[in-house]
Design a protein around this motif. Structure first.
Motif, PDB file in Angstrom:
ATOM      1  N   ALA A 141       0.905  -1.230  -0.054  1.00 36.91           N
ATOM      2  CA  ALA A 141       0.047   0.040   0.138  1.00 36.91           C
ATOM      3  C   ALA A 141       0.933   1.212  -0.110  1.00 36.91           C
ATOM      4  CB  ALA A 141      -0.700  -0.081   1.151  1.00 36.91           C
ATOM      5  N   LEU A 142       0.255   2.340  -0.654  1.00 37.64           N
ATOM      6  CA  LEU A 142       1.373   3.657  -0.764  1.00 37.64           C
ATOM      7  C   LEU A 142       0.954   4.602   0.395  1.00 37.64           C
ATOM      8  CD1 LEU A 142       0.656   4.595  -4.514  1.00 37.64           C
ATOM      9  CD2 LEU A 142       2.762   3.729  -3.410  1.00 37.64           C
ATOM     10  N   ASP A 143       1.855   5.039   1.096  1.00 40.19           N
ATOM     11  CA  ASP A 143       1.638   6.168   2.074  1.00 40.19           C
ATOM     12  C   ASP A 143       1.297   7.422   1.261  1.00 40.19           C
ATOM     13  OD1 ASP A 143       4.045   7.212   1.214  1.00 40.19           O
ATOM     14  OD2 ASP A 143       5.034   6.560   2.956  1.00 40.19           O
ATOM     15  N   GLY A 144       0.990   8.492   2.305  1.00 40.14           N
ATOM     16  CA  GLY A 144       0.580   9.931   1.770  1.00 40.14           C
ATOM     17  C   GLY A 144       1.809  10.020   0.592  1.00 40.14           C
ATOM     18  N   SER A 145       2.821  10.334   0.649  1.00 42.94           N
ATOM     19  CA  SER A 145       3.951  10.545  -0.325  1.00 42.94           C
ATOM     20  C   SER A 145       3.908   9.724  -1.465  1.00 42.94           C
ATOM     21  CB  SER A 145       5.308  10.705   0.357  1.00 42.94           C
ATOM     22  OG  SER A 145       5.822   9.236   0.575  1.00 42.94           O
ATOM     23  N   GLY A 146       3.623   8.492  -1.423  1.00 47.88           N
ATOM     24  CA  GLY A 146       3.474   7.674  -2.642  1.00 47.88           C
ATOM     25  C   GLY A 146       1.982   8.147  -3.329  1.00 47.88           C
ATOM     26  N   LEU A 147       1.020   8.352  -2.631  1.00 50.92           N
ATOM     27  CA  LEU A 147      -0.162   8.856  -3.269  1.00 50.92           C
ATOM     28  C   LEU A 147      -0.171  10.107  -3.823  1.00 50.92           C
ATOM     29  CD1 LEU A 147      -2.542   7.005  -0.601  1.00 50.92           C
ATOM     30  CD2 LEU A 147      -2.170   6.426  -3.051  1.00 50.92           C
ATOM     31  N   ASP A 148       0.584  11.163  -3.426  1.00 50.53           N
ATOM     32  CA  ASP A 148       0.854  12.356  -3.894  1.00 50.53           C
ATOM     33  C   ASP A 148       2.047  12.252  -5.183  1.00 50.53           C
ATOM     34  OD1 ASP A 148      -1.086  13.763  -3.071  1.00 50.53           O
ATOM     35  OD2 ASP A 148       0.214  14.544  -1.182  1.00 50.53           O
ATOM     36  N   ALA A 149       2.696  11.323  -5.525  1.00 49.92           N
ATOM     37  CA  ALA A 149       3.728  11.202  -6.693  1.00 49.92           C
ATOM     38  C   ALA A 149       3.181  11.474  -7.931  1.00 49.92           C
ATOM     39  CB  ALA A 149       4.538   9.790  -6.666  1.00 49.92           C
ATOM     40  N   ALA A 150       3.968  12.020  -8.851  1.00 48.93           N
ATOM     41  CA  ALA A 150       3.435  12.615  -9.906  1.00 48.93           C
ATOM     42  C   ALA A 150       3.017  11.563 -10.952  1.00 48.93           C
ATOM     43  CB  ALA A 150       4.896  13.205 -10.804  1.00 48.93           C
ATOM     44  N   ASN A 151       3.190  10.250 -10.640  1.00 48.34           N
ATOM     45  CA  ASN A 151       2.546   9.315 -11.671  1.00 48.34           C
ATOM     46  C   ASN A 151       1.436   8.406 -11.026  1.00 48.34           C
ATOM     47  OD1 ASN A 151       3.953   8.078  -9.575  1.00 48.34           O
ATOM     48  ND2 ASN A 151       4.508   6.289 -10.909  1.00 48.34           N
ATOM     49  N   VAL A 152       0.785   9.225  -9.878  1.00 46.07           N
ATOM     50  CA  VAL A 152      -0.141   8.590  -9.056  1.00 46.07           C
ATOM     51  C   VAL A 152      -1.468   9.755  -9.090  1.00 46.07           C
ATOM     52  CG1 VAL A 152      -1.293   7.941  -7.074  1.00 46.07           C
ATOM     53  CG2 VAL A 152       1.147   7.058  -7.717  1.00 46.07           C
ATOM     54  N   ALA A 153      -2.642   9.323  -9.660  1.00 44.77           N
ATOM     55  CA  ALA A 153      -3.826  10.244  -9.463  1.00 44.77           C
ATOM     56  C   ALA A 153      -4.541   9.474  -8.279  1.00 44.77           C
ATOM     57  CB  ALA A 153      -4.600   9.962 -10.820  1.00 44.77           C
ATOM     58  N   PHE A 154      -4.848  10.469  -7.174  1.00 44.21           N
ATOM     59  CA  PHE A 154      -5.523  10.006  -6.014  1.00 44.21           C
ATOM     60  C   PHE A 154      -6.578  10.693  -5.789  1.00 44.21           C
ATOM     61  CE2 PHE A 154      -6.248  10.928  -1.461  1.00 44.21           C
ATOM     62  CZ  PHE A 154      -6.356   9.573  -0.907  1.00 44.21           C
ATOM     63  N   PHE A 155      -8.005   9.518  -5.436  1.00 45.85           N
ATOM     64  CA  PHE A 155      -9.159  10.381  -5.523  1.00 45.85           C
ATOM     65  C   PHE A 155      -9.997   9.943  -4.313  1.00 45.85           C
ATOM     66  CE2 PHE A 155      -8.089   9.602  -9.771  1.00 45.85           C
ATOM     67  CZ  PHE A 155      -8.285  11.004 -10.226  1.00 45.85           C
ATOM     68  N   LEU A 156     -10.704  10.723  -3.772  1.00 46.41           N
ATOM     69  CA  LEU A 156     -11.810  10.647  -2.547  1.00 46.41           C
ATOM     70  C   LEU A 156     -13.143  10.485  -2.932  1.00 46.41           C
ATOM     71  CD1 LEU A 156     -10.302  12.993   0.354  1.00 46.41           C
ATOM     72  CD2 LEU A 156     -10.032  10.222   0.120  1.00 46.41           C
ATOM     73  N   LEU A 157     -13.919   9.699  -2.413  1.00 50.11           N
ATOM     74  CA  LEU A 157     -15.175   9.402  -2.772  1.00 50.11           C
ATOM     75  C   LEU A 157     -15.757  10.089  -1.430  1.00 50.11           C
ATOM     76  CD1 LEU A 157     -17.495   6.759  -4.180  1.00 50.11           C
ATOM     77  CD2 LEU A 157     -17.839   7.701  -2.060  1.00 50.11           C
ATOM     78  N   ARG A 158     -16.629  11.150  -1.658  1.00 46.94           N
ATOM     79  CA  ARG A 158     -17.413  11.777  -0.460  1.00 46.94           C
ATOM     80  C   ARG A 158     -18.930  11.442  -0.753  1.00 46.94           C
ATOM     81  NH1 ARG A 158     -12.964  15.406  -1.230  1.00 46.94           N
ATOM     82  NH2 ARG A 158     -12.089  15.640   0.762  1.00 46.94           N
ATOM     83  N   ARG A 159     -19.550  11.030   0.435  1.00 49.61           N
ATOM     84  CA  ARG A 159     -21.023  10.758   0.273  1.00 49.61           C
ATOM     85  C   ARG A 159     -21.206  11.920   1.247  1.00 49.61           C
ATOM     86  NH1 ARG A 159     -22.405   5.196   0.641  1.00 49.61           N
ATOM     87  NH2 ARG A 159     -22.502   5.134  -1.649  1.00 49.61           N
ATOM     88  N   ASP A 160     -22.466  12.703   0.841  1.00 46.96           N
ATOM     89  CA  ASP A 160     -23.112  13.732   1.535  1.00 46.96           C
ATOM     90  C   ASP A 160     -21.951  14.619   2.400  1.00 46.96           C
ATOM     91  OD1 ASP A 160     -25.660  12.931   0.697  1.00 46.96           O
ATOM     92  OD2 ASP A 160     -25.732  11.550   2.484  1.00 46.96           O
ATOM     93  N   GLY A 161     -20.742  14.718   1.687  1.00 47.10           N
ATOM     94  CA  GLY A 161     -19.746  15.763   2.060  1.00 47.10           C
ATOM     95  C   GLY A 161     -18.792  14.979   3.035  1.00 47.10           C
ATOM     96  N   GLN A 162     -19.013  13.652   3.190  1.00 45.58           N
ATOM     97  CA  GLN A 162     -17.970  12.936   4.133  1.00 45.58           C
ATOM     98  C   GLN A 162     -17.267  12.052   3.389  1.00 45.58           C
ATOM     99  OE1 GLN A 162     -19.524  10.303   7.011  1.00 45.58           O
ATOM    100  NE2 GLN A 162     -17.576   9.817   7.749  1.00 45.58           N
ATOM    101  N   ALA A 163     -15.740  12.026   3.412  1.00 45.09           N
ATOM    102  CA  ALA A 163     -14.911  11.152   2.664  1.00 45.09           C
ATOM    103  C   ALA A 163     -15.220   9.688   3.351  1.00 45.09           C
ATOM    104  CB  ALA A 163     -13.566  11.435   2.824  1.00 45.09           C
ATOM    105  N   ILE A 164     -15.568   8.729   2.465  1.00 45.69           N
ATOM    106  CA  ILE A 164     -15.676   7.293   2.855  1.00 45.69           C
ATOM    107  C   ILE A 164     -14.995   6.402   2.167  1.00 45.69           C
ATOM    108  CG2 ILE A 164     -18.307   7.904   3.753  1.00 45.69           C
ATOM    109  CD1 ILE A 164     -19.237   6.398   1.456  1.00 45.69           C
ATOM    110  N   ALA A 165     -14.445   6.627   0.894  1.00 48.24           N
ATOM    111  CA  ALA A 165     -13.468   5.669   0.223  1.00 48.24           C
ATOM    112  C   ALA A 165     -12.535   6.433  -0.690  1.00 48.24           C
ATOM    113  CB  ALA A 165     -14.655   5.010  -0.956  1.00 48.24           C
ATOM    114  N   MET A 166     -11.319   5.521  -0.931  1.00 46.86           N
ATOM    115  CA  MET A 166     -10.483   6.502  -1.856  1.00 46.86           C
ATOM    116  C   MET A 166      -9.946   5.407  -2.673  1.00 46.86           C
ATOM    117  SD  MET A 166      -7.114   6.054   1.070  1.00 46.86           S
ATOM    118  CE  MET A 166      -6.427   4.817   1.549  1.00 46.86           C
ATOM    119  N   GLY A 167      -9.209   5.860  -3.651  1.00 46.60           N
ATOM    120  CA  GLY A 167      -8.738   4.980  -4.489  1.00 46.60           C
ATOM    121  C   GLY A 167      -7.934   5.887  -5.579  1.00 46.60           C
ATOM    122  N   ALA A 168      -6.914   5.026  -6.278  1.00 40.42           N
ATOM    123  CA  ALA A 168      -5.863   5.738  -7.070  1.00 40.42           C
ATOM    124  C   ALA A 168      -5.322   5.010  -8.126  1.00 40.42           C
ATOM    125  CB  ALA A 168      -4.486   6.095  -6.260  1.00 40.42           C
ATOM    126  N   LEU A 169      -4.834   5.779  -9.283  1.00 36.57           N
ATOM    127  CA  LEU A 169      -4.432   4.883 -10.342  1.00 36.57           C
ATOM    128  C   LEU A 169      -3.029   5.362 -10.461  1.00 36.57           C
ATOM    129  CD1 LEU A 169      -7.024   5.476 -13.139  1.00 36.57           C
ATOM    130  CD2 LEU A 169      -6.377   3.282 -12.059  1.00 36.57           C
TER     131      LEU A 169
END
Length: 163
Positions: A43-71
């Protein structure tokens, strides 16, 4: 007029330094560490998820982040699915499926021809594997720097075959 039973779902690019992202990444890393030996946790840590070759996303339901994923961009027009995680309180709500569909669509729109993933091989990971299989992912050998590992299960989806 809005439907009072409907939920507002938004999936958007995020930074791993956002407070909600930090909390979710921490939960994800702790869960992975409890299920696999350290050398088998990919699993990638925060620095890995903010790398230039990674696109990181949060899914928010009713304004609250409940899921994440990255490419993560790989060679040969391929991507790797990374850091798929839904908070335990939202499991079974469809958030993971929504994130997966979003990321598959994004990869295809960006011209990727295949998407790979590494997940755990133990029973804890059976629901995730079943989700991926339901979208056409199949088992494959290790890819892009991974090695055979009894704790890892590798999968691939040919995006050219996806409608």
């Amino acid at each position: 007029m809005s439907n009072p039973t409907s939920t507002d779902v938004v999936i958007a690019r995020a930074s791993a330094t956002e407070p909600e992202a930090i909390a979710m990444i921490k939960r994800h890393l702790e869960q992975m560490a409890s299920q696999s030996p350290e050398e088998s946790c990919h699993a990638l840590d925060g620095s890995g998820l903010d790398a230039a070759n990674v696109a990181f996303f949060l899914l928010r339901r009713d304004g609250q982040a409940i899921a994440m994923g990255a490419l993560k961009t790989l060679s040969n027009n391929a991507c790797e699915l990374k850091s798929m995680h839904t908070i335990s309180e939202a499991r079974g709500s469809g958030a993971g499926r929504q994130m997966l569909e979003f990321l598959l669509s994004l990869a295809k729109d960006d011209g990727a021809t295949a998407i790979y993933l590494e997940t755990g091989s133990t029973a804890d990971f059976t629901p995730a594997k079943q989700l991926y299989e339901s979208y056409g992912f199949v088992e494959c050998p290790p890819f892009e720097g991974y090695a055979e590992d009894p704790w890892s299960f590798f999968m691939r989806l040919d995006l050219r075959a996806v409608a």
